[in-house]
Motif scaffolding. Structure first.
Motif, mmCIF file in Angstrom:
data_model
loop_
_atom_site.group_PDB
_atom_site.id
_atom_site.type_symbol
_atom_site.label_atom_id
_atom_site.label_comp_id
_atom_site.label_asym_id
_atom_site.label_seq_id
_atom_site.Cartn_x
_atom_site.Cartn_y
_atom_site.Cartn_z
ATOM 1 N N LEU A 295 41.081 43.880 31.054
ATOM 2 C CA LEU A 295 40.669 42.853 30.581
ATOM 3 C C LEU A 295 41.684 42.240 29.399
ATOM 4 N N ALA A 296 42.356 42.998 28.804
ATOM 5 C CA ALA A 296 43.557 42.300 28.045
ATOM 6 C C ALA A 296 44.115 41.302 28.619
ATOM 7 N N LEU A 297 44.668 41.568 29.840
ATOM 8 C CA LEU A 297 45.490 40.718 30.586
ATOM 9 C C LEU A 297 44.598 39.574 31.038
ATOM 10 N N ALA A 298 43.467 39.673 31.395
ATOM 11 C CA ALA A 298 42.415 38.549 31.518
ATOM 12 C C ALA A 298 42.390 37.536 30.325
ATOM 13 N N ARG A 299 42.085 38.056 29.272
ATOM 14 C CA ARG A 299 42.160 37.399 28.241
ATOM 15 C C ARG A 299 43.301 36.629 27.958
ATOM 16 N N GLU A 300 44.448 37.307 28.108
ATOM 17 C CA GLU A 300 45.958 36.800 27.951
ATOM 18 C C GLU A 300 46.125 35.510 28.720
ATOM 19 N N LEU A 301 45.764 35.728 30.086
ATOM 20 C CA LEU A 301 45.929 34.666 30.980
ATOM 21 C C LEU A 301 44.596 33.555 30.873
ATOM 22 N N GLY A 302 43.817 33.541 29.789
ATOM 23 C CA GLY A 302 42.875 32.558 29.392
ATOM 24 C C GLY A 302 41.611 32.500 30.339
ATOM 25 N N ALA A 303 41.213 33.867 30.857
ATOM 26 C CA ALA A 303 40.010 33.691 31.492
ATOM 27 C C ALA A 303 38.983 34.130 30.799
ATOM 28 N N GLU A 304 37.617 33.426 31.206
ATOM 29 C CA GLU A 304 36.320 33.830 30.428
ATOM 30 C C GLU A 304 35.949 35.271 30.860
ATOM 31 N N VAL A 305 35.907 36.169 29.989
ATOM 32 C CA VAL A 305 35.586 37.617 30.188
ATOM 33 C C VAL A 305 34.136 37.776 29.994
ATOM 34 N N HIS A 306 33.532 38.562 31.179
ATOM 35 C CA HIS A 306 32.094 38.874 30.996
ATOM 36 C C HIS A 306 31.855 40.488 31.379
ATOM 37 N N SER A 307 30.974 40.932 30.691
ATOM 38 C CA SER A 307 30.565 42.170 30.864
ATOM 39 C C SER A 307 29.168 42.071 31.462
ATOM 40 N N LEU A 308 28.983 42.684 32.649
ATOM 41 C CA LEU A 308 27.744 42.508 33.424
ATOM 42 C C LEU A 308 26.948 44.111 33.249
ATOM 43 N N GLN A 309 25.604 43.924 33.251
ATOM 44 C CA GLN A 309 24.621 45.094 33.400
ATOM 45 C C GLN A 309 24.230 45.077 34.735
ATOM 46 N N GLY A 310 23.873 46.128 35.275
ATOM 47 C CA GLY A 310 23.239 46.101 36.601
ATOM 48 C C GLY A 310 23.547 47.581 37.432
ATOM 49 N N THR A 311 22.516 48.100 37.903
ATOM 50 C CA THR A 311 22.774 49.271 38.704
ATOM 51 C C THR A 311 23.165 49.184 40.251
ATOM 52 N N ASP A 312 22.928 47.963 40.824
ATOM 53 C CA ASP A 312 23.512 47.335 42.036
ATOM 54 C C ASP A 312 24.658 46.642 41.846
ATOM 55 N N PHE A 313 25.936 47.023 42.235
ATOM 56 C CA PHE A 313 26.996 46.399 41.975
ATOM 57 C C PHE A 313 27.099 44.859 42.546
ATOM 58 N N VAL A 314 26.696 45.173 43.944
ATOM 59 C CA VAL A 314 26.719 43.757 44.779
ATOM 60 C C VAL A 314 25.687 42.734 44.349
ATOM 61 N N ALA A 315 24.493 43.379 44.100
ATOM 62 C CA ALA A 315 23.412 42.199 43.419
ATOM 63 C C ALA A 315 24.051 41.670 42.089
ATOM 64 N N THR A 316 24.320 42.565 41.360
ATOM 65 C CA THR A 316 24.668 42.141 40.109
ATOM 66 C C THR A 316 25.908 41.052 40.281
ATOM 67 N N ILE A 317 26.977 41.127 40.855
ATOM 68 C CA ILE A 317 27.876 40.193 40.918
ATOM 69 C C ILE A 317 27.638 38.995 41.442
ATOM 70 N N LEU A 318 26.685 38.963 42.569
ATOM 71 C CA LEU A 318 26.382 38.081 43.456
ATOM 72 C C LEU A 318 25.427 36.926 42.390
ATOM 73 N N ASP A 319 24.594 37.941 41.765
ATOM 74 C CA ASP A 319 23.679 36.923 40.655
ATOM 75 C C ASP A 319 24.619 36.307 39.852
ATOM 76 N N PHE A 320 25.593 37.130 39.121
ATOM 77 C CA PHE A 320 26.277 36.285 38.168
ATOM 78 C C PHE A 320 26.909 35.137 38.668
ATOM 79 N N ALA A 321 27.503 35.242 40.086
ATOM 80 C CA ALA A 321 28.450 34.347 40.659
ATOM 81 C C ALA A 321 27.693 32.990 40.996
ATOM 82 N N ARG A 322 26.349 33.010 41.293
ATOM 83 C CA ARG A 322 25.716 32.045 41.711
ATOM 84 C C ARG A 322 25.447 31.218 40.446
ATOM 85 N N LYS A 323 24.805 32.134 39.287
ATOM 86 C CA LYS A 323 24.784 31.244 38.046
ATOM 87 C C LYS A 323 25.825 30.630 37.417
ATOM 88 N N GLN A 324 26.867 30.978 37.793
ATOM 89 C CA GLN A 324 28.184 30.401 37.098
ATOM 90 C C GLN A 324 28.925 29.460 38.255
#
Length: 367
Positions: A295-324
């Protein structure tokens, strides 16, 4: 947007644009076949296009052919007219120099030039082969030529960082920007290794990075050409964010490679870089420490860092990716076979469901 009446264009700039357009109208068309590694097939693709153009009735000749060619290329070249290179020796080294005088007299419609990044012997008309090609173009002769990314001068530092090797010969990136068309000869790195074996070839990781470098270079050249065209025609464009790249981080992910690759893509395509991780309960201290480092490297490279909450990894990632409105998704995966017969991994599920964006996989780091 065109120039406003009160914004009179600079006369010298107008003259430069007119002269450039007149020069381009007189020049032959240039097409470059760009490869990302040796034996990727760029020369075969180039000569095959020459063969097809001849079948369509175009006047095609071969102006330069590399020394050791594969049988498929030999078979194609045997059907084409060849203007042999002039063989010279200098300081105990053999050279093959394009016979410009014969080509000028012959004046074909299309000339095929292999090994673009080739040094001519001292005392030649031009020090390098790409300069010979420029003369052919200036004479109104169209040229098809082939070159690998490790031979592009401005890319050689990056190639050396990837492979630990540096090509002795080069052609400038400026030459590529004059091309009317660039075709990246693309093949999966795994297929290239299957055909050639490891030998002296870069490994799969290096091939993947070289492939990305070639694709980005071609895209950058096209982008520059578009900007120059729009500027020459008085069109002002404000680019919006086109690419939105999401890097999914886990403790075991190869974060450095994923994030730096994402950053290069985002910069080249005027996009945004995002990094996200799905919170896990009771994460071991060693894994938590490694994740925090990512996460520190991501911030150093200028990325927007997001912490996601969810019990299903796939559903959580897909939902976030679509909203973004993500366009590219970078994921880590393991090379070890961990699946039961016909069982599907989370990566399989995610790829199947990710219809709206491209998914790119990166092997996990060891350990």
């Amino acid at each position: 947007m065109a120039n406003r009446p009160d914004q009179r264009p600079d006369p010298e700039e107008l003259l430069r644009r007119v002269q450039a357009e007149e020069r381009r109208a007189r020049r032959g068309r240039l097409k470059v076949f760009l490869g990302y590694a040796p034996r990727v097939g760029k020369s075969l693709r180039m000569f095959d296009e020459g063969r097809r153009r001849k079948l369509r009735g175009e006047d095609v000749v071969v102006g330069a052919l590399q020394g050791n060619v594969i049988p498929d290329v030999q078979e194609i070249v045997s059907r084409l007219e060849v203007v042999p290179c002039v063989r010279e020796r200098h300081a105990d080294r053999a050279y093959e120099v394009i016979d410009l005088a014969t080509l000028f007299r012959r004046h074909p419609g299309v000339c095929l030039i292999d090994e673009l990044a080739y040094d001519n012997p001292p005392g030649s008309r031009n020090p390098q082969r790409w300069q010979d090609v420029q003369e052919l173009l200036d004479r109104g002769i169209a040229v098809l030529t082939a070159v690998n990314v490790q031979h592009i001068r401005e890319q050689q530092d990056r190639v050396e960082q990837i492979t630990g090797k540096r090509a002795a010969q080069s052609a400038p990136e400026e030459f590529l920007r004059e091309a009317d068309e660039i075709e990246v000869v693309d093949a999966p790195p795994e297929a290239l290794l299957d055909r050639t074996g490891q030998g002296k070839m870069p490994n799969a990781h290096q091939l993947a990075e070289l492939r990305e470098l070639a694709l980005l270079l071609a895209a950058d050249v096209v982008d520059r050409q578009l900007h120059e065209y729009l500027a020459a025609h008085g069109v002002a464009v404000r680019w919006g964010t086109q690419e939105r790249i999401l890097v999914c981080l886990t403790p075991r992910s190869n974060a450095a490679q994923m994030l730096r690759s994402g950053q290069r893509n985002a910069l080249r395509f005027h996009g945004a870089l995002l990094a996200a991780y799905v919170e896990q309960a009771r994460l071991p201290p060693q894994d938590r420490e490694r994740l925090e480092s990512h996460l520190a490297l991501a911030r150093e490279l200028g990325a927007e860092v997001h912490s996601l909450q969810g019990t299903d990894f796939v559903a959580t990632i897909l939902d976030f990716a679509r909203k973004q409105r993500v366009t590219q998704l970078f994921l880590g995966h393991t090379n070890r076979e961990q699946r039961i017969w016909l069982a599907r991994t989370p990566i399989d599920r995610l790829i199947d469901a990710a219809d709206e964006f491209d998914v790119r996989l990166f092997p996990h780091q060891p350990g």
